[in-house]
Design a protein around this motif. Structure first.
Motif, PDB file in Angstrom:
ATOM      1  N   TYR A  35       0.799  -1.218   0.000  1.00 62.47           N
ATOM      2  CA  TYR A  35       0.000   0.000   0.000  1.00 62.47           C
ATOM      3  C   TYR A  35       0.838   1.277   0.000  1.00 62.47           C
ATOM      4  O   TYR A  35       0.311   2.347  -0.293  1.00 62.47           O
ATOM      5  CB  TYR A  35      -0.930   0.016   1.222  1.00 62.47           C
ATOM      6  CG  TYR A  35      -1.934  -1.100   1.224  1.00 62.47           C
ATOM      7  CD1 TYR A  35      -2.884  -1.210   0.221  1.00 62.47           C
ATOM      8  CD2 TYR A  35      -1.921  -2.062   2.236  1.00 62.47           C
ATOM      9  CE1 TYR A  35      -3.807  -2.250   0.214  1.00 62.47           C
ATOM     10  CE2 TYR A  35      -2.851  -3.101   2.247  1.00 62.47           C
ATOM     11  CZ  TYR A  35      -3.783  -3.183   1.234  1.00 62.47           C
ATOM     12  OH  TYR A  35      -4.691  -4.213   1.236  1.00 62.47           O
ATOM     13  N   ASN A  36       2.126   1.176   0.340  1.00 62.22           N
ATOM     14  CA  ASN A  36       2.957   2.384   0.427  1.00 62.22           C
ATOM     15  C   ASN A  36       4.403   2.096   0.044  1.00 62.22           C
ATOM     16  O   ASN A  36       5.331   2.356   0.821  1.00 62.22           O
ATOM     17  CB  ASN A  36       2.901   2.956   1.853  1.00 62.22           C
ATOM     18  CG  ASN A  36       3.459   4.361   1.927  1.00 62.22           C
ATOM     19  OD1 ASN A  36       3.228   5.184   1.049  1.00 62.22           O
ATOM     20  ND2 ASN A  36       4.201   4.649   2.999  1.00 62.22           N
ATOM     21  N   ARG A  48      -0.318   7.046  -8.330  1.00 63.63           N
ATOM     22  CA  ARG A  48      -1.723   6.855  -8.000  1.00 63.63           C
ATOM     23  C   ARG A  48      -2.613   7.912  -8.648  1.00 63.63           C
ATOM     24  O   ARG A  48      -3.840   7.829  -8.584  1.00 63.63           O
ATOM     25  CB  ARG A  48      -1.933   6.844  -6.481  1.00 63.63           C
ATOM     26  CG  ARG A  48      -1.348   5.608  -5.797  1.00 63.63           C
ATOM     27  CD  ARG A  48      -1.748   5.532  -4.334  1.00 63.63           C
ATOM     28  NE  ARG A  48      -3.191   5.458  -4.145  1.00 63.63           N
ATOM     29  CZ  ARG A  48      -3.918   4.340  -4.283  1.00 63.63           C
ATOM     30  NH1 ARG A  48      -3.318   3.205  -4.629  1.00 63.63           N
ATOM     31  NH2 ARG A  48      -5.214   4.359  -4.078  1.00 63.63           N
ATOM     32  N   SER A  52      -2.034  11.800  -2.346  1.00 61.63           N
ATOM     33  CA  SER A  52      -2.221  10.679  -1.434  1.00 61.63           C
ATOM     34  C   SER A  52      -1.371  10.870  -0.176  1.00 61.63           C
ATOM     35  O   SER A  52      -0.155  11.088  -0.264  1.00 61.63           O
ATOM     36  CB  SER A  52      -1.832   9.368  -2.131  1.00 61.63           C
ATOM     37  OG  SER A  52      -2.031   8.251  -1.278  1.00 61.63           O
ATOM     38  N   PHE A  54      -0.296   9.076   3.572  1.00 56.42           N
ATOM     39  CA  PHE A  54      -0.234   7.737   4.163  1.00 56.42           C
ATOM     40  C   PHE A  54       0.461   7.818   5.516  1.00 56.42           C
ATOM     41  O   PHE A  54       1.592   8.288   5.626  1.00 56.42           O
ATOM     42  CB  PHE A  54       0.530   6.781   3.246  1.00 56.42           C
ATOM     43  CG  PHE A  54       0.369   5.329   3.585  1.00 56.42           C
ATOM     44  CD1 PHE A  54      -0.600   4.553   2.967  1.00 56.42           C
ATOM     45  CD2 PHE A  54       1.186   4.717   4.528  1.00 56.42           C
ATOM     46  CE1 PHE A  54      -0.759   3.213   3.267  1.00 56.42           C
ATOM     47  CE2 PHE A  54       1.042   3.375   4.843  1.00 56.42           C
ATOM     48  CZ  PHE A  54       0.069   2.622   4.215  1.00 56.42           C
ATOM     49  N   HIS A  56       1.528   5.474   9.022  1.00 62.36           N
ATOM     50  CA  HIS A  56       1.792   4.069   9.352  1.00 62.36           C
ATOM     51  C   HIS A  56       2.479   3.970  10.710  1.00 62.36           C
ATOM     52  O   HIS A  56       3.325   4.802  11.066  1.00 62.36           O
ATOM     53  CB  HIS A  56       2.684   3.465   8.256  1.00 62.36           C
ATOM     54  CG  HIS A  56       3.395   2.209   8.648  1.00 62.36           C
ATOM     55  ND1 HIS A  56       4.629   2.205   9.272  1.00 62.36           N
ATOM     56  CD2 HIS A  56       3.045   0.904   8.508  1.00 62.36           C
ATOM     57  CE1 HIS A  56       5.003   0.955   9.492  1.00 62.36           C
ATOM     58  NE2 HIS A  56       4.078   0.155   9.040  1.00 62.36           N
ATOM     59  N   SER A  89       8.537  11.978   2.450  1.00 61.30           N
ATOM     60  CA  SER A  89       8.312  10.975   3.491  1.00 61.30           C
ATOM     61  C   SER A  89       9.133  11.287   4.731  1.00 61.30           C
ATOM     62  O   SER A  89      10.204  11.898   4.656  1.00 61.30           O
ATOM     63  CB  SER A  89       8.652   9.573   2.980  1.00 61.30           C
ATOM     64  OG  SER A  89      10.005   9.492   2.583  1.00 61.30           O
ATOM     65  N   PHE A 291      -2.355   1.403   9.616  1.00 60.31           N
ATOM     66  CA  PHE A 291      -2.110   2.453   8.633  1.00 60.31           C
ATOM     67  C   PHE A 291      -3.410   3.121   8.231  1.00 60.31           C
ATOM     68  O   PHE A 291      -4.504   2.559   8.350  1.00 60.31           O
ATOM     69  CB  PHE A 291      -1.374   1.910   7.402  1.00 60.31           C
ATOM     70  CG  PHE A 291      -2.186   1.001   6.527  1.00 60.31           C
ATOM     71  CD1 PHE A 291      -3.021   1.512   5.525  1.00 60.31           C
ATOM     72  CD2 PHE A 291      -2.123  -0.376   6.680  1.00 60.31           C
ATOM     73  CE1 PHE A 291      -3.763   0.676   4.712  1.00 60.31           C
ATOM     74  CE2 PHE A 291      -2.861  -1.216   5.869  1.00 60.31           C
ATOM     75  CZ  PHE A 291      -3.686  -0.687   4.881  1.00 60.31           C
ATOM     76  N   ARG A 293      -4.755   5.657   4.901  1.00 57.98           N
ATOM     77  CA  ARG A 293      -4.488   6.357   3.644  1.00 57.98           C
ATOM     78  C   ARG A 293      -5.641   7.324   3.367  1.00 57.98           C
ATOM     79  O   ARG A 293      -6.809   6.938   3.428  1.00 57.98           O
ATOM     80  CB  ARG A 293      -4.348   5.371   2.488  1.00 57.98           C
ATOM     81  CG  ARG A 293      -3.966   6.035   1.159  1.00 57.98           C
ATOM     82  CD  ARG A 293      -3.677   5.002   0.093  1.00 57.98           C
ATOM     83  NE  ARG A 293      -4.870   4.245  -0.258  1.00 57.98           N
ATOM     84  CZ  ARG A 293      -4.858   3.048  -0.847  1.00 57.98           C
ATOM     85  NH1 ARG A 293      -3.700   2.464  -1.106  1.00 57.98           N
ATOM     86  NH2 ARG A 293      -5.986   2.434  -1.156  1.00 57.98           N
ATOM     87  N   GLU A 295      -6.869  10.316   0.486  1.00 57.01           N
ATOM     88  CA  GLU A 295      -6.564  10.807  -0.850  1.00 57.01           C
ATOM     89  C   GLU A 295      -7.526  11.914  -1.257  1.00 57.01           C
ATOM     90  O   GLU A 295      -8.706  11.903  -0.897  1.00 57.01           O
ATOM     91  CB  GLU A 295      -6.596   9.658  -1.860  1.00 57.01           C
ATOM     92  CG  GLU A 295      -5.534   8.618  -1.529  1.00 57.01           C
ATOM     93  CD  GLU A 295      -5.444   7.486  -2.530  1.00 57.01           C
ATOM     94  OE1 GLU A 295      -4.315   7.125  -2.907  1.00 57.01           O
ATOM     95  OE2 GLU A 295      -6.501   6.945  -2.913  1.00 57.01           O
TER      96      GLU A 295
END
Length: 309
Positions: A35-36, A48, A52, A54, A56, A89, A291, A293, A295
């Motif tokens: 997923y990431n 994507r 987005s 994310f 975690h 990130s 996690f 997500r 968007e």
């Protein structure tokens, strides 16, 4: 003749047939890697086609003092109507007396290929901060000069690269997130060691079993120079485009159960639990991973069926 499906099958069989062996951990583990993947493959940034976000968190080997605890946050987006993608990130990992913080920026560029597939190339620039508080250790000889001075915000720059080939049904990627060797804490020797290059391979496919159930097998393999490979195998099922259920196996390490729920087109939540199969099972109660997500769509890229990867 359609050659791409044959090539997909050959690649997956090639990966599944390799003699993978689990090795000790240097880079963080991710049970929900599918997923990431931007955390280890910069070519994923922007693919994507939406903005987005994310978040975690992973608590590994719960109940074992000093076990790894990992938290990460990432954002990715396509850049306007160009073929460029951008990713940012942040990763925090605590292991024993050490705290590692890493900030990364990813830039990708994708090309259109035949059969509605795309090929993306990406580069990653990152900065790594290492902190170690030796006072948290039980040291046989407190006068040992090696443990007299803590390490505070030791900075190391790095650069990485990756490639990602994908359609709306299939993906294959290869990456090296860090080309430069950096120092990190080794809890086996209670000292600093140089982190070696890590190579990542990932692959996955989505199959329609019927109009309400989709099946997605996936794999992630990782190895570093001079060591055997590590392998994660995952099988996920998407039910009614809402509920995801799956199982995973990390070779010679753990079995996992995964669950996810598509709350809306924008929000996806997930959880996994890892049960150890190694001797570590005698000293911990497993690992937990959560996690979220989120968007943001616009009128031109809004989707009506949730994307599986």
């Amino acid at each position: 003749m359609n050659y791409i499906p044959r090539f997909r099958a050959m690649v997956l069989l090639m990966f599944l047939g390799l003699p993978f062996v689990l090795i000790g951990q240097q880079d963080p583990l991710y049970t929900n890697y599918m997923y990431n993947p931007i955390v280890f493959n910069p070519a994923y940034a922007g693919t994507r086609e939406v903005v987005s976000f994310f978040g975690h968190h992973r608590s590994q080997w719960v109940g074992l003092d000093g076990a790894p605890v990992t938290s990460s946050f990432s954002m990715q987006t396509p850049l306007g109507y160009s073929n460029l993608g951008l990713g940012v990130s942040f990763l925090n990992e605590e292991i024993g007396p050490s705290v590692d913080n890493t900030i990364g920026i990813d830039i990708s560029y994708k090309f259109d290929l035949p059969m509605d597939s795309k090929l993306s190339f990406g580069i990653k620039a990152s900065g790594h901060l290492l902190n170690i508080d030796y006072s948290k250790l039980l040291i046989d000889d407190p006068t040992d000069p090696q443990y007299q001075n803590n390490i505070d915000n030791r900075f190391s720059p790095n650069i990485g690269a990756g490639v990602y080939w994908y359609t709306d049904r299939f993906y294959l990627g290869f990456s090296i997130p860090n080309f430069l060797e950096t120092s990190h804490y080794d809890d086996n020797s209670t000292s600093l060691v140089e982190e070696r290059l890590h190579y990542y391979f990932m692959a996955g496919h989505v199959f329609d079993l019927n109009e309400h159930i989709q099946f997605k097998p996936a794999l992630l393999s990782k190895f570093r120079a001079g060591f055997p490979m590590q392998l994660d195998l995952t099988s996920n099922f998407l039910l009614f485009e809402k509920l995801t259920l799956g199982i995973a196996y990390r070779l010679e390490s753990s079995f996992s159960g995964l669950v996810g729920f598509q709350v809306s087109d924008q929000i996806f939540l997930g959880y996994s639990y890892d049960a150890e199969t190694s001797k570590l099972a005698n000293y911990n109660s497993g690992s937990h991973e959560l996690f979220l997500r989120f968007e943001i769509f616009n009128s031109s890229n809004k989707i009506y069926s949730p994307r599986f990867f």
